[in-house]
Scaffold this motif. Structure first.
Motif, short mmCIF file in Angstrom:
data_model
loop_
_atom_site.label_atom_id
_atom_site.label_comp_id
_atom_site.label_asym_id
_atom_site.label_seq_id
_atom_site.Cartn_x
_atom_site.Cartn_y
_atom_site.Cartn_z
N ILE A 47 0.82 -1.21 0.00
CA ILE A 47 0.00 0.00 0.00
C ILE A 47 0.86 1.26 0.00
O ILE A 47 0.36 2.35 -0.25
CB ILE A 47 -0.98 0.05 1.19
CG1 ILE A 47 -0.24 0.15 2.54
CG2 ILE A 47 -1.91 -1.14 1.17
CD1 ILE A 47 -1.13 0.49 3.71
N ASP A 48 2.15 1.12 0.32
CA ASP A 48 3.00 2.30 0.40
C ASP A 48 3.32 2.84 -0.98
O ASP A 48 3.63 2.08 -1.89
CB ASP A 48 4.30 1.99 1.16
CG ASP A 48 4.99 0.74 0.66
OD1 ASP A 48 4.34 -0.06 -0.05
OD2 ASP A 48 6.16 0.52 0.99
N GLY A 49 3.20 4.14 -1.14
CA GLY A 49 3.69 4.78 -2.35
C GLY A 49 2.73 4.92 -3.50
O GLY A 49 3.10 5.45 -4.55
N SER A 50 1.47 4.46 -3.36
CA SER A 50 0.55 4.54 -4.49
C SER A 50 0.27 5.99 -4.89
O SER A 50 0.24 6.32 -6.07
CB SER A 50 -0.76 3.83 -4.16
OG SER A 50 -0.57 2.45 -4.02
N THR A 51 0.07 6.85 -3.90
CA THR A 51 -0.22 8.25 -4.20
C THR A 51 1.01 8.94 -4.79
O THR A 51 0.91 9.66 -5.79
CB THR A 51 -0.71 9.00 -2.95
OG1 THR A 51 -1.78 8.27 -2.35
CG2 THR A 51 -1.18 10.39 -3.29
N SER A 52 2.16 8.71 -4.19
CA SER A 52 3.40 9.31 -4.71
C SER A 52 3.67 8.86 -6.14
O SER A 52 4.06 9.67 -7.00
CB SER A 52 4.58 8.92 -3.81
OG SER A 52 4.43 9.42 -2.50
N THR A 53 3.47 7.57 -6.41
CA THR A 53 3.69 7.06 -7.76
C THR A 53 2.74 7.72 -8.75
O THR A 53 3.14 8.11 -9.86
CB THR A 53 3.48 5.54 -7.79
OG1 THR A 53 4.38 4.91 -6.87
CG2 THR A 53 3.73 4.98 -9.19
N SER A 54 1.48 7.87 -8.36
CA SER A 54 0.50 8.44 -9.28
C SER A 54 0.80 9.90 -9.59
O SER A 54 0.60 10.35 -10.72
CB SER A 54 -0.92 8.29 -8.72
OG SER A 54 -1.14 9.14 -7.62
N ILE A 55 1.30 10.63 -8.61
CA ILE A 55 1.67 12.04 -8.86
C ILE A 55 2.87 12.10 -9.80
O ILE A 55 2.90 12.90 -10.75
CB ILE A 55 1.94 12.78 -7.54
CG1 ILE A 55 0.66 12.86 -6.70
CG2 ILE A 55 2.48 14.19 -7.81
CD1 ILE A 55 0.87 13.41 -5.31
N GLY A 56 3.87 11.24 -9.56
CA GLY A 56 5.00 11.18 -10.48
C GLY A 56 4.56 10.79 -11.89
O GLY A 56 5.04 11.35 -12.88
N ALA A 57 3.62 9.85 -11.98
CA ALA A 57 3.10 9.43 -13.28
C ALA A 57 2.37 10.57 -13.97
O ALA A 57 2.47 10.73 -15.20
CB ALA A 57 2.19 8.23 -13.12
N ALA A 58 1.63 11.37 -13.20
CA ALA A 58 0.93 12.52 -13.78
C ALA A 58 1.92 13.52 -14.35
O ALA A 58 1.71 14.10 -15.42
CB ALA A 58 0.04 13.18 -12.72
N VAL A 59 3.04 13.71 -13.64
CA VAL A 59 4.09 14.63 -14.13
C VAL A 59 4.76 14.04 -15.37
O VAL A 59 5.04 14.75 -16.34
CB VAL A 59 5.12 14.89 -13.01
CG1 VAL A 59 6.35 15.62 -13.56
CG2 VAL A 59 4.49 15.67 -11.86
N GLY A 60 5.01 12.74 -15.36
CA GLY A 60 5.72 12.11 -16.47
C GLY A 60 4.88 11.94 -17.72
O GLY A 60 5.39 12.03 -18.83
N SER A 61 3.57 11.71 -17.56
CA SER A 61 2.72 11.43 -18.72
C SER A 61 2.06 12.67 -19.30
O SER A 61 1.69 12.69 -20.48
CB SER A 61 1.63 10.44 -18.33
OG SER A 61 0.67 11.04 -17.48
N LEU A 62 1.83 13.67 -18.45
CA LEU A 62 1.12 14.90 -18.84
C LEU A 62 -0.34 14.63 -19.20
O LEU A 62 -1.02 15.49 -19.76
CB LEU A 62 1.82 15.62 -20.00
CG LEU A 62 3.28 16.02 -19.75
CD1 LEU A 62 3.87 16.67 -20.99
CD2 LEU A 62 3.40 16.95 -18.55
N LYS A 63 -0.86 13.45 -18.85
CA LYS A 63 -2.25 13.11 -19.12
C LYS A 63 -3.09 13.38 -17.87
O LYS A 63 -2.57 13.40 -16.76
CB LYS A 63 -2.39 11.64 -19.51
CG LYS A 63 -1.74 11.29 -20.83
CD LYS A 63 -1.98 9.83 -21.17
CE LYS A 63 -1.38 9.49 -22.53
NZ LYS A 63 -1.59 8.07 -22.89
N PRO A 64 -4.41 13.61 -18.05
CA PRO A 64 -5.28 13.68 -16.86
C PRO A 64 -5.14 12.40 -16.06
O PRO A 64 -5.27 11.30 -16.61
CB PRO A 64 -6.69 13.82 -17.47
CG PRO A 64 -6.46 14.37 -18.84
CD PRO A 64 -5.16 13.80 -19.31
N ASN A 65 -4.85 12.53 -14.79
CA ASN A 65 -4.51 11.38 -13.96
C ASN A 65 -5.44 11.28 -12.77
O ASN A 65 -5.65 12.25 -12.05
CB ASN A 65 -3.05 11.49 -13.50
CG ASN A 65 -2.50 10.18 -12.97
OD1 ASN A 65 -2.94 9.69 -11.95
ND2 ASN A 65 -1.53 9.63 -13.68
#
Length: 554
Positions: A415-433
């Protein structure tokens, strides 16, 4: 332009630049000051400052997940790099290229009582692709080790560790480089050619072929390959939410299909040939089935990893699935498959769908009802990140639109890191996340919101059932103080305060009507990141899920 005075730091920075590693996530500290100064002073790099090291590493991993190329994360000495370990383990099992660069004390300062020192060399030994333990002075040996690490991250797809000892003074700068690192031009190694003839014969001979696709990158399989699977009546394709594969003839809801099976059904479903693609699989039921009712032959098709998850792996096929199945199709001359296996499964699926729809019409507001409402309303062409435990399991029960990309940290399934990963993914993908998560996972990673890089259109949906709802689903649930305190970890937190503190728009839903009403506004607002808290009853979620499976009849 300024550079750190320490030549080893210059070498690391210049080599990263030469290998086109642009995203640098920095955890503030003192010992890593030479690296921080150098990376942040060079406009080539996109630098991020994330104070919480555990969040920083998952944030970096989220970027790497999306750009499909190494992201570096940089920390000071001591316990800082231990906080990177959960993300290192996740990157290792999820095959995500992550470059950990840790500053260290010189070797003669270790284990003598000096401050902020631990044994940093090889600290990730069990979950790392490559360790580069550098010497204190710049050298061709160090240059080679740094580049070997980056090369392994790219080609072997996983985390690498570069440990760099720096002696004080740490903050001195110069205006020109004093090093010229040795740069290595690595040659591309082509995969060996697969002996397709043998596999074509096995494919033709098998009247029941089961293809199971685990975690899989979007668009990695062509429509031609998907149609090849779907149009073969001896093939059944099982997918999951994280497979990112869609076809009307595929089974997206594995547990809905097989949970009601009798022993006779399992014998009928038992494949002669099992073909697995992708990474980790969520469904425990399909794992149990394949271990008990083993296929005669099991192929796993991949370039790097060949886990024997079902205790029957016979062939490790080193190739991309797309290339392998393209070549396989070319060898299937005069192939006339028998009708039966796929038709039998599809007939069962239609019956299951009727029961599925009937059951959902009559259930109370709950975790399951929330997912039934949410999944069809996800914005097209968005990216969905899902946290582990109950959230990813509920998501398996509902079809997701093909335009939506789905990710989840299934490498270690923590369960650790799901939110942090998703924010990084939003920055990396530039897609609505959009992140869908449970309350415990969200609270556990709440420092992820201590982040200055969250896009305005980023959205979090928290299913808040006031505890670890997964423990009510798992065997061993007993209503007593031990369960409430040490397993479920019951709480009464209101998430509006966290939303306000971090500048999120806040929405809340308490029932079905309220959730349907609030979603239109929640999806449309993009001026600030937004958090939707859906409060569901603590007590009834497990009973509804059990009733769901009990009501699936043939």
């Amino acid at each position: 332009m300024i550079y750190p005075e320490i030549e080893l730091a210059q070498s690391i920075i210049e080599i990263c630049k030469s290998k086109n590693i642009q995203h640098i996530v920095i955890s503030p500290g003192s010992r890593n000051a030479p690296l921080t100064i150098g990376f942040a002073s060079d406009p080539f790099f996109k630098c991020y400052s994330i104070a919480d090291e555990r969040c920083a590493a998952f944030f970096a991993m989220g970027i790497a997940q999306q750009i499909n190329y190494p992201t570096a994360v940089v920390c000071t000495s001591g316990s800082a790099l231990l906080n990177y370990y959960p993300a290192v383990a996740e990157a290792f099992y999820s095959q995500i290229p992550l470059v950990v660069i840790s500053a260290d004390r010189p070797t003669d300062k270790i284990d003598i009582g000096d401050g902020q020192t631990i044994r940093q060399q090889n600290v990730y030994a069990n979950h790392i692709i490559y360790n580069a333990n550098l010497n204190e002075k710049a050298s061709t040996q160090n240059d080679e080790a740094i580049q070997n690490a980056i090369h392994h991250a790219i080609t072997k797809r996983g985390p690498v560790h570069i440990n760099a000892p720096f002696e004080e003074p740490l903050y001195n700068t110069v205006t020109s480089l004093s090093i010229n690192p040795l740069l290595i031009d690595y040659k591309t190694v082509e995969p060996t050619e697969t002996a397709i003839d043998r596999y074509a014969l096995q494919w033709k001979a098998a009247s029941k072929k089961l293809i199971l696709i685990g975690v899989n990158a979007p668009k990695s399989l062509s429509q031609n390959t998907l149609d090849f699977f779907a149009n073969d009546p001896t093939v059944v394709v099982l997918t999951e939410t994280t497979s990112n594969v869609h076809h009307p003839n595929f089974v997206y809801n594995i547990d809905t299909l097989i949970t009601p099976f009798t022993h006779e059904d399992f014998l009928e479903f038992q494949p002669e040939l099992l073909v697995t693609l992708g990474g980790m699989v969520v469904s425990k039921r399909i794992k149990s089935f394949l271990r008990k009712y083993s296929p005669k032959t099991h192929w796993h098709v991949d370039l790097l990893r060949f886990y024997d998850t079902y205790d029957c792996l016979s062939d490790s096929i080193e190739a991309t699935p797309e290339l392998f199945f393209t070549q396989l199709q070319q060898q299937l001359n005069h192939y006339k498959p028998e009708i039966g296996y796929q038709l039998w499964v599809n007939t069962l699926l239609k019956e299951r769908q009727i029961q599925h729809s009937h059951f959902l019409k009559n259930i109370a507001f709950s975790d399951m009802k929330a997912f039934e409402i949410l999944i069809p309303q996800l914005p097209p062409n968005s990216q969905l990140q899902i946290s582990n435990s109950a959230a990813i399991r509920y998501a398996q029960l509902f079809p997701i639109a093909p335009s939506i990309e789905v990710f989840c940290n299934r490498g270690t399934s923590g369960i650790d890191g799901s939110t942090s990963t998703s924010i990084g993914a939003a920055v990396g993908s530039l897609k609505p996340n959009i992140l869908i998560t449970g309350d415990i996972g969200f609270l556990y990673d709440s420092n992820a919101l201590w982040n200055n890089y969250i896009p305005k259109n980023y959205k979090i949906i928290v299913i808040n059932n006031r505890g670890g709802g997964i423990f009510r689903i798992l065997p061993g649930h007993v209503e007593n103080d031990i369960f409430h305190t040490y397993f479920e970890t019951n709480h009464h937190y209101d998430l509006s305060h966290l939303a306000k503190m971090h500048g999120f728009d806040y929405y809340q839903a308490e029932d079905e009507a309220g959730l349907k009403s609030v979603l239109t506004d929640f999806w449309s607002k993009v001026e600030k990141p937004a958090l939707l808290e859906i409060n569901t009853p603590t007590q009834i979620n497990n009973a509804i899920l059990k009733d769901y499976f009990n009501n699936l009849v043939k």
